[in-house]
Design a protein around this motif. Structure first.
Motif, mmCIF file in Angstrom:
data_model
loop_
_atom_site.group_PDB
_atom_site.id
_atom_site.type_symbol
_atom_site.label_atom_id
_atom_site.label_comp_id
_atom_site.label_asym_id
_atom_site.label_seq_id
_atom_site.Cartn_x
_atom_site.Cartn_y
_atom_site.Cartn_z
ATOM 1 N N GLY A 161 19.979 90.004 -54.506
ATOM 2 C CA GLY A 161 19.309 89.376 -55.440
ATOM 3 C C GLY A 161 18.658 90.406 -56.070
ATOM 4 O O GLY A 161 18.895 91.691 -55.891
ATOM 5 N N GLN A 163 14.334 91.823 -57.614
ATOM 6 C CA GLN A 163 12.714 91.551 -57.265
ATOM 7 C C GLN A 163 12.211 92.324 -58.371
ATOM 8 O O GLN A 163 12.512 93.509 -59.092
ATOM 9 C CB GLN A 163 12.438 92.107 -55.993
ATOM 10 C CG GLN A 163 12.676 91.480 -54.841
ATOM 11 C CD GLN A 163 11.945 91.836 -53.494
ATOM 12 O OE1 GLN A 163 12.171 93.082 -53.449
ATOM 13 N NE2 GLN A 163 11.928 91.077 -52.548
ATOM 14 N N SER B 189 7.970 88.967 -57.974
ATOM 15 C CA SER B 189 8.729 87.889 -57.879
ATOM 16 C C SER B 189 10.185 88.103 -57.294
ATOM 17 O O SER B 189 10.581 89.310 -57.320
ATOM 18 C CB SER B 189 9.143 87.151 -59.216
ATOM 19 O OG SER B 189 9.583 88.299 -60.195
ATOM 20 N N SER B 190 10.840 87.443 -56.748
ATOM 21 C CA SER B 190 12.073 87.531 -56.210
ATOM 22 C C SER B 190 12.960 86.654 -56.718
ATOM 23 O O SER B 190 12.645 85.210 -56.627
ATOM 24 C CB SER B 190 12.472 87.473 -54.558
ATOM 25 O OG SER B 190 11.244 88.298 -54.086
ATOM 26 N N ASN B 191 14.285 86.967 -57.137
ATOM 27 C CA ASN B 191 15.521 85.768 -57.253
ATOM 28 C C ASN B 191 16.631 86.158 -56.484
ATOM 29 O O ASN B 191 17.250 87.098 -56.822
ATOM 30 C CB ASN B 191 15.691 85.501 -58.719
ATOM 31 C CG ASN B 191 15.784 87.083 -59.755
ATOM 32 O OD1 ASN B 191 15.834 88.061 -59.008
ATOM 33 N ND2 ASN B 191 16.028 86.744 -60.860
#
Ligand SMILES: Cc1cc2nc3c(=O)[nH]c(=O)nc-3n(C[C@H](O)[C@H](O)[C@H](O)COP(=O)(O)OP(=O)(O)OC[C@H]3O[C@@H](n4cnc5c(N)ncnc54)[C@H](O)[C@@H]3O)c2cc1C
Ligand SMILES: Nc1ncnc2c1ncn2[C@@H]1O[C@H](COP(=O)(O)O)[C@@H](O)[C@H]1O
Lengths: 247, 322
Positions: A161, A163, B189-191
């Motif tokens: 992912g 961040q 934030s993390s996705n």
């Protein structure tokens, strides 16, 4: 704030790599040398930040550990828009050796940008080692960086992912793809100005290399590609299943 | 002296990569006649850690501090240093992924260890200690001698298989002694990508180049990837155009991957592209230009139109899976 961008000097990406007779070193004849592609993007981003934030960024300095041949690459970085260059006069023996040399000049800079890997030996090490030697925070796989007051807004890729981070200075960022869109190409005016910008040569510090290249080899030649007709495409899926056993 | 393997977790889970690393560490230790241990940082349940015995890890040090989740490079390096000291490790092994690349150089300075990244396979010799890795982005290989007593290796992803040993694993609680102030990374934030095969983990990769013509045409590639359980990738111009995300770009300035099977659709096979994919075990190229350099690198090829070939592939895979 002052930004230091580390600059690797690497063979042009289209170079056909050859080695010397006993395969212990690259044969540099005919090789064109360029700024390591990630370092070029890092420098581009540093210049964009300076253009966007003006007075907040006092200067951008580029540094390389190398012999006099690398000065053409440093001049190019000056032509693109760096304010000053530093060359530490030493053969870049290994990552720890290079990082130790850089540590002697890097402590003053609030933000240090390194590339994720040098396109020569793909060591993936100098940036992180320099951060550790300077005992400062580092963020790796950085694909975006911006200033927000005194803080840096950073995007990084993680395994699985991405961040968004908020980081304070001083910081070392190891950057990759995405940090800037297209590298800047030096304009005529930049090339003229680069001649007058300082390129300081510094003597090497005492340092040790812990690794050494012993031998190089080229990948084995590939067997000829097996061709399948366009209208027989389905049969290739069967071949991948039955013959190559990868499906 | 011992071999220490750093096993990352993903939200408390281990992946195939961890088992590959465990297998590698155990094989390396056997070759050197040293004991092997592993260290895990962050919250992972005991049953999960015990599965490592299957791949030859008899003992795992586990520090369950949740702050490791911020992936702070210097804190993780500090914790690994503490683990290396506690286990008297002379060699530390970790993955050559984003985290391994970030942490291994910091640990190398602390341990005064020679570091070689993206190592392929076990050492060529142990006295002197020589390992092999890819250099010049896939154009050559180098044999590198690590001269220092302490060594760190990051293992190239998807190059070492699983080796079963079926040992019992002891878990040892481990406290690296980190304070809150050691964690200096503030995550806003993390996705996380979920439900999709990640490019770095994938055994099959379906990749598209400029020959795919437009972002809208990726539906076909995604469908093929989906039924194959594959990840999607692309050439650089495709990500530069914004047809696909940067994270999918493979090659000299993107990711270097080594899947078992790489499909190149409408990719010319420029030298910078091949640098990122040439370690794939099997390469399949589909290109309408018989002179495209990709056919020089491919094992199987079709000279043809991607839009005619893709639907046939999709049908054939569906049949195969049925
Ligand atoms: C410093 C530097 C670093 C670089 N790094 C990378 C990198 O990391 N990764 C990377 O990929 N590139 C990289 N490049 C770019 C590289 O040189 C090439 O430009 C790029 O790989 C070409 O992408 P492509 O094959 O998608 O496009 P093209 O070269 O335009 O090829 C498209 C292909 O599609 C075929 N085609 C068109 N239509 C169809 C159809 N209907 N059916 C079948 N085939 C079709 C054409 O015959 C052609 O071969 C880099 C370049 C530089 C200078
Ligand atoms: N000789 C060098 N001089 C200055 N910076 C370097 C040198 N070698 C590597 N670097 C920097 O460190 C990064 C990673 O290089 P490496 O660890 O060699 O893969 C490069 O992208 C550069 O930013």
């Amino acid at each position: 704030m002052k930004i230091l961008v580390l600059i690797g000097n690497v063979p042009d990406t289209t170079t056909k790599i050859k080695f010397n007779a006993d395969n212990t070193a690259i044969d540099a004849s005919g090789v064109q040398w360029i700024i390591n592609p990630w370092d070029e993007l890092a420098l581009t981003r540093a210049i964009e930040l300076k253009e966007a934030h003006g007075a907040a960024i006092e200067k951008i300095v580029v540094a390389n550990v190398g012999r006099s041949e690398t000065e053409a690459t440093l001049r190019k970085a000056l032509a693109v828009g760096a304010d000053e260059a530093i060359r530490i006069d030493a053969d870049p023996l290994d990552a720890l050796y290079v990082a130790t040399q850089l540590a002697a000049v890097a402590a003053d800079y609030d933000l240090i940008l390194a590339g994720i890997e040098n396109a020569d030996y793909n060591g993936t090490a100098v940036g992180g080692m320099l951060a550790e030697l300077l005992n400062r925070k580092s963020v790796s796989a950085v694909s975006g960086i911006d200033l927000e007051g005194d803080l840096l807004k950073i995007s990084r890729e993680i395994d699985g992912g991405a961040q968004q981070l908020s980081m304070s200075l001083p910081l070392l960022a190891v950057v990759q793809k995405g940090i800037a869109k297209e590298p800047r190409i030096p304009a005529m005016r930049g090339i003229m100005m680069a001649r007058k910008k300082p390129l300081n040569v510094i003597a090497a510090a005492d340092a040790e290399a812990l690794t050494a290249f012993e031998y190089f080899e080229l990948p084995p030649a590939k067997a000829a590609c097996k061709m399948v007709e366009e209208d027989q495409a389905a049969s290739l899926i069967r071949i991948l299943h039955e013959e190559a056993k990868v499906l | 002296m011992s071999v220490l393997v750093y096993l990352e977790n993903w939200d408390g889970k281990l992946k195939k990569l961890s088992y590959e690393l465990a297998s590698y560490g155990a094989q390396l230790a056997e070759k050197l006649q040293l004991p092997v241990k592993a260290v895990s940082l962050g919250k992972v349940d005991e049953a999960t850690l015990k599965t490592l015995g299957k791949y030859g890890i008899p003992e795992v040090l586990s520090d369950t501090n949740e702050a490791y989740n911020t992936l702070d490079n210097s804190a993780i390096a500090k914790a690994l240093f503490a683990a290396a000291q506690q286990t008297n490790a002379s060699i530390v092994v970790m993955a050559n992924n984003n985290l391994g690349k970030a942490v291994s150089p910091r640990l190398a300075v602390k341990m005064k260890a020679g570091l070689v990244s993206a190592v392929q396979g076990l050492p060529i010799s142990t006295e002197p200690f020589v390992v092999k890795k890819m250099v010049f982005t896939g154009k050559a290989f180098a044999h590198i001698n690590i001269k220092s007593a302490h060594k760190i290796l990051t293992l190239a992803v998807n190059t070492f298989g699983l080796v079963e040993k079926n040992l019992d694993t002891t878990l040892t609680a481990f406290d690296a002694g980190l304070a809150a102030s050691d964690f200096g990374t503030t995550v806003v934030s993390s996705n996380k990508v979920t439900g999709k095969v990640l490019l770095q983990d994938a055994e099959i990769v379906v990749s598209g180049g400029r020959g795919m013509k437009a972002a809208d045409n990726w539906g076909l590639l995604e469908e093929l990837a989906d039924i194959l359980g594959a990840a999607t990738a692309c050439s650089r111009p495709v990500s530069d155009e914004g047809w696909r995300p940067h994270a999918e770009h493979v090659g000299q300035t993107g990711k270097i991957i080594a899947p078992n099977l790489y499909f190149a659709f409408g990719i010319s096979g420029a030298i910078q592209h091949l640098g990122g994919v040439s370690s794939s075990k099997v390469i399949v190229a589909v290109n309408k230009d018989p002179e495209a350099p990709i056919f020089q690198a491919a094992d199987y090829g079709i000279v043809g139109d991607v839009f005619k070939v893709l639907p046939q592939f999709i049908e054939a895979v569906k049949e195969l899976k049925a």
